[in-house]
Every structure is written in C-alpha cells, then in structure tokens.
Design a protein around this motif. Structure first.
Motif, PDB file in Angstrom:
ATOM      1  N   GLY A 116      25.060  53.885  53.040  1.00  0.00           N
ATOM      2  CA  GLY A 116      26.161  55.305  53.035  1.00  0.00           C
ATOM      3  C   GLY A 116      24.930  56.375  51.684  1.00  0.00           C
ATOM      4  O   GLY A 116      24.509  57.169  51.201  1.00  0.00           O
ATOM      5  N   LEU A 117      25.583  55.732  50.638  1.00  0.00           N
ATOM      6  CA  LEU A 117      25.058  56.531  49.424  1.00  0.00           C
ATOM      7  C   LEU A 117      23.898  56.394  49.067  1.00  0.00           C
ATOM      8  O   LEU A 117      23.837  57.528  48.659  1.00  0.00           O
ATOM      9  N   ILE A 118      23.057  55.606  49.133  1.00  0.00           N
ATOM     10  CA  ILE A 118      22.003  55.468  48.792  1.00  0.00           C
ATOM     11  C   ILE A 118      21.045  55.855  50.288  1.00  0.00           C
ATOM     12  O   ILE A 118      19.177  57.755  49.880  1.00  0.00           O
ATOM     13  N   GLY A 119      20.851  55.730  51.167  1.00  0.00           N
ATOM     14  CA  GLY A 119      20.517  56.312  52.367  1.00  0.00           C
ATOM     15  C   GLY A 119      20.916  58.493  52.185  1.00  0.00           C
ATOM     16  O   GLY A 119      20.253  59.066  52.328  1.00  0.00           O
ATOM     17  N   GLY A 120      22.355  58.578  52.030  1.00  0.00           N
ATOM     18  CA  GLY A 120      22.701  59.736  51.558  1.00  0.00           C
ATOM     19  C   GLY A 120      21.890  60.668  50.154  1.00  0.00           C
ATOM     20  O   GLY A 120      21.344  61.840  50.434  1.00  0.00           O
ATOM     21  N   ALA A 121      21.135  59.819  49.803  1.00  0.00           N
ATOM     22  CA  ALA A 121      20.910  60.324  48.368  1.00  0.00           C
ATOM     23  C   ALA A 121      19.582  60.741  48.841  1.00  0.00           C
ATOM     24  O   ALA A 121      18.892  61.387  47.918  1.00  0.00           O
ATOM     25  N   GLY A 122      18.914  59.871  49.532  1.00  0.00           N
ATOM     26  CA  GLY A 122      17.582  60.241  50.106  1.00  0.00           C
ATOM     27  C   GLY A 122      17.398  61.203  50.626  1.00  0.00           C
ATOM     28  O   GLY A 122      16.359  62.182  50.058  1.00  0.00           O
ATOM     29  N   VAL A 123      17.977  61.551  51.759  1.00  0.00           N
ATOM     30  CA  VAL A 123      18.218  62.658  52.293  1.00  0.00           C
ATOM     31  C   VAL A 123      18.396  63.690  51.638  1.00  0.00           C
ATOM     32  O   VAL A 123      17.790  65.028  51.895  1.00  0.00           O
ATOM     33  N   GLY A 124      19.367  64.063  50.655  1.00  0.00           N
ATOM     34  CA  GLY A 124      19.767  64.917  49.799  1.00  0.00           C
ATOM     35  C   GLY A 124      18.498  65.491  48.674  1.00  0.00           C
ATOM     36  O   GLY A 124      18.476  66.321  48.452  1.00  0.00           O
ATOM     37  N   PRO A 150      27.800  74.208  56.686  1.00  0.00           N
ATOM     38  CA  PRO A 150      26.880  73.096  55.940  1.00  0.00           C
ATOM     39  C   PRO A 150      26.219  72.322  56.820  1.00  0.00           C
ATOM     40  O   PRO A 150      26.599  71.661  58.068  1.00  0.00           O
ATOM     41  N   LEU A 151      25.117  71.430  56.679  1.00  0.00           N
ATOM     42  CA  LEU A 151      24.368  70.357  56.983  1.00  0.00           C
ATOM     43  C   LEU A 151      25.573  69.143  57.628  1.00  0.00           C
ATOM     44  O   LEU A 151      24.963  68.643  58.349  1.00  0.00           O
ATOM     45  N   GLY A 152      25.805  69.123  56.720  1.00  0.00           N
ATOM     46  CA  GLY A 152      26.806  67.700  56.726  1.00  0.00           C
ATOM     47  C   GLY A 152      27.877  67.482  58.266  1.00  0.00           C
ATOM     48  O   GLY A 152      28.393  66.674  58.961  1.00  0.00           O
ATOM     49  N   ILE A 153      28.042  68.654  58.860  1.00  0.00           N
ATOM     50  CA  ILE A 153      28.894  68.931  59.787  1.00  0.00           C
ATOM     51  C   ILE A 153      27.803  68.360  60.877  1.00  0.00           C
ATOM     52  O   ILE A 153      28.520  67.463  61.955  1.00  0.00           O
ATOM     53  N   TYR A 154      27.186  68.697  61.379  1.00  0.00           N
ATOM     54  CA  TYR A 154      25.998  68.736  62.512  1.00  0.00           C
ATOM     55  C   TYR A 154      25.401  67.069  61.919  1.00  0.00           C
ATOM     56  O   TYR A 154      25.644  66.749  63.184  1.00  0.00           O
ATOM     57  N   PHE A 155      24.622  66.490  60.776  1.00  0.00           N
ATOM     58  CA  PHE A 155      24.950  65.572  60.701  1.00  0.00           C
ATOM     59  C   PHE A 155      26.050  64.319  61.336  1.00  0.00           C
ATOM     60  O   PHE A 155      25.966  63.509  61.823  1.00  0.00           O
ATOM     61  N   LEU A 156      27.443  64.860  60.860  1.00  0.00           N
ATOM     62  CA  LEU A 156      28.332  63.505  61.387  1.00  0.00           C
ATOM     63  C   LEU A 156      28.716  63.690  62.979  1.00  0.00           C
ATOM     64  O   LEU A 156      28.934  62.389  63.530  1.00  0.00           O
ATOM     65  N   SER A 157      28.179  65.205  63.649  1.00  0.00           N
ATOM     66  CA  SER A 157      28.141  65.213  65.302  1.00  0.00           C
ATOM     67  C   SER A 157      27.373  64.696  65.702  1.00  0.00           C
ATOM     68  O   SER A 157      27.638  63.481  66.829  1.00  0.00           O
ATOM     69  N   LEU A 158      26.475  64.650  65.160  1.00  0.00           N
ATOM     70  CA  LEU A 158      25.046  64.285  66.074  1.00  0.00           C
ATOM     71  C   LEU A 158      24.643  62.848  66.435  1.00  0.00           C
ATOM     72  O   LEU A 158      24.482  62.038  66.535  1.00  0.00           O
ATOM     73  N   ASN A 159      25.515  62.325  65.382  1.00  0.00           N
ATOM     74  CA  ASN A 159      25.150  60.384  64.627  1.00  0.00           C
ATOM     75  C   ASN A 159      26.614  60.235  65.835  1.00  0.00           C
ATOM     76  O   ASN A 159      26.582  58.673  65.363  1.00  0.00           O
ATOM     77  N   VAL A 184      30.258  58.574  54.209  1.00  0.00           N
ATOM     78  CA  VAL A 184      29.345  58.294  53.104  1.00  0.00           C
ATOM     79  C   VAL A 184      28.474  58.995  52.777  1.00  0.00           C
ATOM     80  O   VAL A 184      28.526  59.855  51.786  1.00  0.00           O
ATOM     81  N   SER A 185      27.875  59.510  53.643  1.00  0.00           N
ATOM     82  CA  SER A 185      25.840  59.826  53.396  1.00  0.00           C
ATOM     83  C   SER A 185      26.376  61.060  53.808  1.00  0.00           C
ATOM     84  O   SER A 185      25.445  61.915  52.633  1.00  0.00           O
ATOM     85  N   THR A 186      26.810  61.658  54.942  1.00  0.00           N
ATOM     86  CA  THR A 186      26.872  63.065  54.956  1.00  0.00           C
ATOM     87  C   THR A 186      27.594  63.939  53.647  1.00  0.00           C
ATOM     88  O   THR A 186      27.248  64.984  53.481  1.00  0.00           O
ATOM     89  N   ARG A 187      28.502  63.211  52.875  1.00  0.00           N
ATOM     90  CA  ARG A 187      29.446  63.520  51.961  1.00  0.00           C
ATOM     91  C   ARG A 187      28.322  64.065  50.851  1.00  0.00           C
ATOM     92  O   ARG A 187      28.115  65.476  50.064  1.00  0.00           O
ATOM     93  N   LEU A 188      27.817  62.579  50.982  1.00  0.00           N
ATOM     94  CA  LEU A 188      26.837  63.185  49.852  1.00  0.00           C
ATOM     95  C   LEU A 188      25.552  64.022  49.911  1.00  0.00           C
ATOM     96  O   LEU A 188      25.255  64.686  49.042  1.00  0.00           O
ATOM     97  N   ILE A 189      24.828  64.180  50.589  1.00  0.00           N
ATOM     98  CA  ILE A 189      23.738  64.798  50.930  1.00  0.00           C
ATOM     99  C   ILE A 189      24.799  66.776  51.016  1.00  0.00           C
ATOM    100  O   ILE A 189      23.756  67.434  50.456  1.00  0.00           O
ATOM    101  N   ASP A 190      25.827  67.007  51.173  1.00  0.00           N
ATOM    102  CA  ASP A 190      26.325  68.104  51.089  1.00  0.00           C
ATOM    103  C   ASP A 190      26.767  68.384  49.515  1.00  0.00           C
ATOM    104  O   ASP A 190      25.957  69.332  49.164  1.00  0.00           O
ATOM    105  N   ALA A 191      27.274  66.859  49.358  1.00  0.00           N
ATOM    106  CA  ALA A 191      27.404  67.842  47.237  1.00  0.00           C
ATOM    107  C   ALA A 191      25.705  67.807  46.339  1.00  0.00           C
ATOM    108  O   ALA A 191      25.835  68.666  45.790  1.00  0.00           O
ATOM    109  N   ILE A 192      24.943  67.359  47.248  1.00  0.00           N
ATOM    110  CA  ILE A 192      23.181  67.150  46.032  1.00  0.00           C
ATOM    111  C   ILE A 192      22.519  68.158  47.471  1.00  0.00           C
ATOM    112  O   ILE A 192      22.287  69.288  45.833  1.00  0.00           O
ATOM    113  N   HIS A 196      24.750  75.141  52.209  1.00  0.00           N
ATOM    114  CA  HIS A 196      25.260  76.507  52.710  1.00  0.00           C
ATOM    115  C   HIS A 196      26.136  77.383  52.232  1.00  0.00           C
ATOM    116  O   HIS A 196      26.516  78.066  52.343  1.00  0.00           O
ATOM    117  N   GLU A 197      25.781  76.986  50.684  1.00  0.00           N
ATOM    118  CA  GLU A 197      26.595  78.336  49.565  1.00  0.00           C
ATOM    119  C   GLU A 197      25.360  79.301  49.743  1.00  0.00           C
ATOM    120  O   GLU A 197      24.149  78.809  49.777  1.00  0.00           O
TER     121      GLU A 197
END
Length: 280
Positions: A116-124, A150-159, A184-192, A196-197
């Motif tokens: 999740g971390l590596i994949g989220g870093a790639g997407v972010g 935030p994008l992460g909300i939609y990632f979590l919902s769609l997944n 893990v991946s969605t949290r990292l996506i939003d962090a990177i 939404h800011e």
C-alpha cells in the motif's frame, strides 16, 4: 520548458515502476489487492486463473480497462493530463511483464502495508506532477474537481467493490488485508498530492492581459487584477490575484513560464474562502 516536461516524464515512469513493484513483489503473491484499476485487473486476473484456468496478465487487463477511461479523461480533464496518464499505464504494463512475481515476505500484513505504501507513493507522485496512473485516478479526479473533496475519499469509496469481491471470492481475511492496503495507500496519496487544499497565487507581471487570457483558457479560474509598481525599478506592472487548488499549481506554473517567464509569483496557503469558487 523542456526540462520541466522531461522531469514530469521521469516522475510518471517512476510512479509506474513503484506501482509495478507494489503489485509483483508485495500484493499479488499475498492475494492482497491494490487500489484502482490495478486492483481490479489483479482481481479479474485471479478469477480467470483460479476459476477458469485461463492465464491473463494483470498488465494486459490494466491496459484494456484504461481505454474507455482514457477517452473520458481526454474530454473532461485535459489532453496533457491524459497523454501522460496513458504513458503511465503503458509503462506500468511493461514493468509488470518485466518484474517477476515474487513474495518478499511471507507475512501478509507486511505485504499489505508495504504494498500500500509503495503503490500510494506511485499514485501520489504521478498525480502531483499533473498525470495519473489511469483508471480510477481519472474517475476520482473528475469527481474531486466537482465536489472539492479529497481524492482519497473517492479512492476508498470506489475500491470498496474490490474489497467486497476479494472477501466473497476468496478468504474473508483477504478482504481485511486488502482494506489495510487501500487505507495505507489512500492516506499516502492525500499526504503527497493534497489536491483538496487551496492556495492563493499573486503574480506580478507586465503581461497581465496575455496571462489572464492564458489562465482562463487553461484553468477557468476567476482572477482579480490590481495595479502594481516596482519599488526598485519604478515600473508600472499588474498583480493577478487568484485562488486555485494544489492540483492546478503545475498548470499555473506552466502557463506563467509560457507567457511571461520573468513574472514574479508568490504562492501562499489559503485557510478558507467565502463566496463563489468554481469547481470545474
């Protein structure tokens, strides 16, 4: 400009490599599913192999799933964004075929977390540089631009569909570990990415009219133009004042470099806004 586009291309390829590493070295071997269309392709590939005895590559399915979404992205998000997204999908497909499927660890939790971390870093990283890894990235991006969430909300919902299917077709534990990887991946996506800011851009330029026209053509944002004078040069200039999202920072920088590379731009964090703010 050439340097920026080269850097953008390298980041997109790096993001594709991280996604392929996440899948082939962590998630696939542990039967934990990735986010987005990568996870959907992974799940469909498992179904074909386990239930029908047909071996279909995850990379090939990922490429096929992205064809209709790429068309939508071309129309709704932008040509440059979509072109780089296609590059990302093609590179991911190539890397998935090159990197062998191998379990780095026998611990499914470690596979879920690090995958999740590596994949989220790639997407972010890919999203931050004005592209996507295709599929649900584009769908989530369109929805996020309309609702300003935030994008992460939609990632979590769609997944959630991927998680449910993993639990129904395989062991319920697979669904739980998939949920861990997705979280893990969605949290990292939003962090990177932090799409939404909002930020405020103040641009001091001698080419206010040309810059206003280019920004409106590229971004469709409201702009306030104020008179300004250089304290050192005593030259008359203009200040363009506009509020944008962090997702649009790359586009704004590109427009400024194209129209007036000598412009001075200050970007500040925006705590909140009142009044009309166009979301598309």
């Amino acid at each position: 400009m050439f340097f920026m586009e080269t850097k953008r291309f390298i980041i997109v390829v790096l993001g594709a490599l991280l996604n392929a590493v996440s899948l082939n070295l962590f998630l696939i071997g542990a039967n934990v599913y990735a986010s987005g269309f990568a996870g959907a392709a992974q799940l469909v590939s498992s179904i074909f192999t386990d239930f029908f005895g047909i071996g279909v590559s995850t990379g090939v399915l990922l490429l096929l799933f992205n064809i209709p979404v790429a068309i939508i992205g071309w129309l709704k998000v932008g040509k440059g964004f979509t072109i780089y997204s296609i590059v990302s999908v093609i590179c991911t497909t190539v890397f998935l075929s090159i990197i062998p499927i191998y379990s780095v660890s026998n611990d499914i939790i470690l596979n879920a977390v690090f995958g999740g971390l590596i994949g989220g870093a790639g997407v972010g990283l890919t999203l931050k540089w004005g592209a996507s890894t295709g599929g649900m990235d584009i769908v989530a991006m369109i929805l996020s631009r309309k609702s300003d969430k935030p994008l992460g909300i939609y990632f979590l919902s769609l997944n959630a569909v991927i998680t449910a299917m993993a639990g129904i077709l395989y062991e319920p534990e697979n669904a739980l570990y998939t949920l861990v990887a997705l979280y893990v991946s969605t949290r990292l996506i939003d962090a990177i990415h932090t799409r939404h800011e909002k930020v405020t851009a103040m641009i001091i330029t001698k080419k206010a009219a040309e810059l206003q026209k280019a920004i409106h053509y590229r971004m469709v944002r409201g702009i306030t133009i104020l008179p300004a004078k250089g304290a050192y040069s005593n030259e008359d200039k203009s200040m363009l004042y506009l509020v944008i999202t962090r997702y649009e920072l790359y586009d704004l920088e590109k427009v400024i470099n194209d129209v007036d590379p000598h412009a001075f731009t200050n970007i500040v964090q925006t705590a909140g806004i009142f009044g009309f703010f166009r979301k598309s």
